[in-house]
Design a protein around this motif. Structure first.
Motif, PDB file in Angstrom:
ATOM      1  N   SER A 291       0.849  -1.187   0.000  1.00 15.16           N
ATOM      2  CA  SER A 291       0.000   0.000   0.000  1.00 15.16           C
ATOM      3  C   SER A 291       0.885   1.237   0.000  1.00 15.16           C
ATOM      4  O   SER A 291       2.035   1.205   0.449  1.00 15.16           O
ATOM      5  N   CYS A 292       0.352   2.328  -0.541  1.00 13.42           N
ATOM      6  CA  CYS A 292       1.026   3.623  -0.459  1.00 13.42           C
ATOM      7  C   CYS A 292      -0.039   4.704  -0.400  1.00 13.42           C
ATOM      8  O   CYS A 292      -1.176   4.511  -0.824  1.00 13.42           O
ATOM      9  N   ASN A 293       0.351   5.845   0.154  1.00 12.47           N
ATOM     10  CA  ASN A 293      -0.566   6.961   0.345  1.00 12.47           C
ATOM     11  C   ASN A 293       0.091   8.206  -0.229  1.00 12.47           C
ATOM     12  O   ASN A 293       1.318   8.266  -0.394  1.00 12.47           O
ATOM     13  N   CYS A 294      -0.706   9.219  -0.502  1.00 13.67           N
ATOM     14  CA  CYS A 294      -0.212  10.414  -1.179  1.00 13.67           C
ATOM     15  C   CYS A 294       0.449  11.379  -0.195  1.00 13.67           C
ATOM     16  O   CYS A 294      -0.046  11.592   0.914  1.00 13.67           O
ATOM     17  N   ILE A 295       1.552  11.987  -0.625  1.00 11.74           N
ATOM     18  CA  ILE A 295       2.244  12.981   0.199  1.00 11.74           C
ATOM     19  C   ILE A 295       1.313  14.148   0.542  1.00 11.74           C
ATOM     20  O   ILE A 295       1.439  14.763   1.607  1.00 11.74           O
ATOM     21  N   LEU A 296       0.358  14.448  -0.345  1.00 11.85           N
ATOM     22  CA  LEU A 296      -0.577  15.541  -0.049  1.00 11.85           C
ATOM     23  C   LEU A 296      -1.482  15.181   1.126  1.00 11.85           C
ATOM     24  O   LEU A 296      -1.815  16.045   1.948  1.00 11.85           O
ATOM     25  N   ASN A 297      -1.878  13.921   1.236  1.00 11.03           N
ATOM     26  CA  ASN A 297      -2.648  13.502   2.403  1.00 11.03           C
ATOM     27  C   ASN A 297      -1.810  13.634   3.669  1.00 11.03           C
ATOM     28  O   ASN A 297      -2.307  14.035   4.725  1.00 11.03           O
ATOM     29  N   TYR A 298      -0.528  13.296   3.584  1.00  7.55           N
ATOM     30  CA  TYR A 298       0.383  13.443   4.724  1.00  7.55           C
ATOM     31  C   TYR A 298       0.441  14.898   5.179  1.00  7.55           C
ATOM     32  O   TYR A 298       0.363  15.201   6.377  1.00  7.55           O
ATOM     33  N   LEU A 299       0.561  15.807   4.201  1.00  6.32           N
ATOM     34  CA  LEU A 299       0.692  17.231   4.524  1.00  6.32           C
ATOM     35  C   LEU A 299      -0.624  17.824   5.011  1.00  6.32           C
ATOM     36  O   LEU A 299      -0.676  18.506   6.039  1.00  6.32           O
ATOM     37  N   TYR A 300      -1.703  17.577   4.264  1.00  3.13           N
ATOM     38  CA  TYR A 300      -2.974  18.229   4.565  1.00  3.13           C
ATOM     39  C   TYR A 300      -3.621  17.670   5.826  1.00  3.13           C
ATOM     40  O   TYR A 300      -4.416  18.346   6.483  1.00  3.13           O
ATOM     41  N   MET A 301      -3.290  16.418   6.186  1.00  2.00           N
ATOM     42  CA  MET A 301      -3.806  15.837   7.429  1.00  2.00           C
ATOM     43  C   MET A 301      -2.816  15.989   8.578  1.00  2.00           C
ATOM     44  O   MET A 301      -3.119  15.575   9.694  1.00  2.00           O
TER      45      MET A 301
ATOM     46  N   ASN B 201      -3.993  10.879  -7.595  1.00  2.00           N
ATOM     47  CA  ASN B 201      -3.556  11.851  -6.597  1.00  2.00           C
ATOM     48  C   ASN B 201      -4.463  11.782  -5.367  1.00  2.00           C
ATOM     49  O   ASN B 201      -5.654  11.488  -5.487  1.00  2.00           O
ATOM     50  N   GLN B 202      -3.897  12.113  -4.225  1.00  2.00           N
ATOM     51  CA  GLN B 202      -4.648  12.227  -2.971  1.00  2.00           C
ATOM     52  C   GLN B 202      -5.479  10.985  -2.681  1.00  2.00           C
ATOM     53  O   GLN B 202      -6.607  11.069  -2.195  1.00  2.00           O
ATOM     54  N   THR B 203      -4.902   9.843  -2.982  1.00  2.00           N
ATOM     55  CA  THR B 203      -5.568   8.570  -2.718  1.00  2.00           C
ATOM     56  C   THR B 203      -4.629   7.653  -1.959  1.00  2.00           C
ATOM     57  O   THR B 203      -3.421   7.879  -1.874  1.00  2.00           O
ATOM     58  N   LEU B 204      -5.183   6.599  -1.411  1.00  2.00           N
ATOM     59  CA  LEU B 204      -4.422   5.487  -0.870  1.00  2.00           C
ATOM     60  C   LEU B 204      -4.739   4.293  -1.754  1.00  2.00           C
ATOM     61  O   LEU B 204      -5.910   4.034  -2.044  1.00  2.00           O
TER      62      LEU B 204
END
Length: 335
Positions: A288-298, A323-326
């Motif tokens: 699995s991987c998650n978006c860096i934008l989710n890391y930043l915005y959350m 983008n912005q997904t897991l």
């Protein structure tokens, strides 16, 4: 490390990674370029990124590597590198029963090529293709270049893709899934004349307009992506930046001509709502991987989202660039 019936995944030291490579484990590895370049040749692929979700929460590390051990999963493992010229062969070389894990370097021509053309590759949606876009520490923007490495030769590349094709036994099957917090909002509909990572003039509810002007005039929160509805599947295009003087907007993934986009519906509590739609990782999960934008915005440093671990990336691959997904992949018994 997170153990499952299909292998283990988690943050390890450089020495632990070296030992696994020396034992001929098949690994997908994420980490700082300085560490990846110290790894011996072997049965692995890697990409540069220092952001991870560990069992303890979101973390930034330049001295740890995140590994996905795929050794005990496949009946056949084949590692390949691709240029812009032979990239479409990725699908042909993917196993009929199994999955392909691909890493592409952020900001590269080959990423642009894949993002724009992959949805049109023959049979692209018939074989599970999952992966991520490599990046760098955000403090290094302008000085670092995202890289990928084919462990068979150890060479870092900034304009090639690497893939691990994993064939599965007949009794097993791969299942690819996406976690997307966002839905289309109820506002305006945007349609762009040309496909690409940059756009300006467009149709807004069928009338000529400019997307950069719209964002400025409406004071839009650009943490909200554009969302397209592909027969019920929501696909985000995240906004990188807007230049009012040039009248253009840059995106982290391409918009496609002839597709209707809407801005995402507002999110009241980003982290709570994301966690609510995120399933717990089961023993069948292998990547699995998650978006860096989710890391930043959350603001996920030190925080958890369910029990999912993996790198935070500059883009996610689930057949096409997202983008912005897991994204996550599980290997399950054939039904």
């Amino acid at each position: 490390m997170m153990h499952s019936a299909t292998g283990f995944q988690g943050l390890v030291s450089l020495q632990q990674a070296v030992e696994l490579i020396d034992q001929d484990h098949a690994l997908a590895i994420a980490g700082d370029e300085s560490l990846l370049k110290q790894l011996p040749r072997g049965n692995w692929i890697g990409g540069t990124i220092p952001y991870f979700m560990d069992q303890r929460g979101g973390t930034v590390s330049r001295d740890k590597l995140y590994i996905n051990d795929l050794s005990g999963i496949g009946s056949r493992i084949d590692i390949r590198s691709y240029s812009t010229h032979n990239l479409p062969a990725l699908v042909n070389e993917a196993p009929d029963n199994g999955f392909s894990l691909i890493i592409l370097p952020g900001g590269s021509d080959i990423l642009s090529c894949y993002a724009k053309n992959a949805p049109d590759y023959e049979d692209i949606f018939l074989k599970p293709i999952i992966g991520w876009v490599s990046g760098h520490h955000l403090d290094d923007a302008g000085s670092a270049t995202p890289k990928v490495i084919n462990g068979l030769d150890g060479e870092p590349w900034d304009n090639r893709a690497v893939a691990m094709h994993v064939g599965l036994p007949e009794t097993k099957m791969a299942q690819l899934d996406i976690v997307n917090l966002f839905q289309q909002g109820e506002g305006h509909t945007f349609r762009f004349a040309d496909s690409g990572f940059t756009a300006g003039d467009c149709l807004i509810d069928g009338a000529p307009g400019n997307f950069a002007d719209f964002l400025r005039q409406q004071e839009i929160d650009t943490r909200l992506p554009l969302v397209a509805d592909y027969s019920g599947a929501m696909v985000n295009v995240s906004i990188k930046g807007s230049d009012s003087e040039r009248g253009t907007v840059d995106f982290y993934a391409p918009v496609f001509s002839g597709v209707d986009y809407k801005l995402a519906a507002p999110v009241v509590d980003y982290i709570d709502e994301f966690t609510a739609v995120t399933p717990n990782a089961g023993g069948s999960w292998v990547f699995s991987c998650n978006c860096i934008l989710n890391y930043l915005y959350m603001d996920l440093e030190g925080k958890r989202t369910a029990n999912i671990t993996g790198p935070f990336t500059f883009g996610e691959i689930a057949y096409q660039l997202l983008n912005q997904t897991l994204v996550y992949l599980s290997v399950e018994d054939q039904r």
